[in-house]
Design a protein around this motif. Structure first.
Motif: not given
Length: 72
Positions: A18, A21-22, A25-27, A29, A32
């Motif tokens: 988290a 990603a914050t 980079s959102p990559w 995520l 998960y």
């Protein structure tokens, strides 16, 4: 809540993902995708219930969101 053991492994996977990603980079995520294997292992070994695993995965994300909101 006595005897409710939150999964440290789920927490240790979810929290850093988290944060990455914050702030990076959102990559991140995509990481998960690792959680189902952690959940499966803990369930097969009888270490945690589904609620304990979900709480362990959600708690660091909730804490990060609350801290982020508090500092904006």
């Amino acid at each position: 809540l006595a005897g409710f053991k939150i999964s440290g492994h789920a927490c240790g996977c979810s929290g850093p993902l988290a944060m990455l990603a914050t702030f990076v980079s959102p990559w991140f995520l995509a990481g998960y995708c690792l959680l189902p294997s952690i959940f499966w292992s803990s369930r097969c070994l009888g270490r945690h219930s589904a609620a304990q695993l979900l709480t362990g995965a959600a708690l660091p994300v909730l804490a990060m969101v609350l801290c982020r909101v508090a500092f904006l």
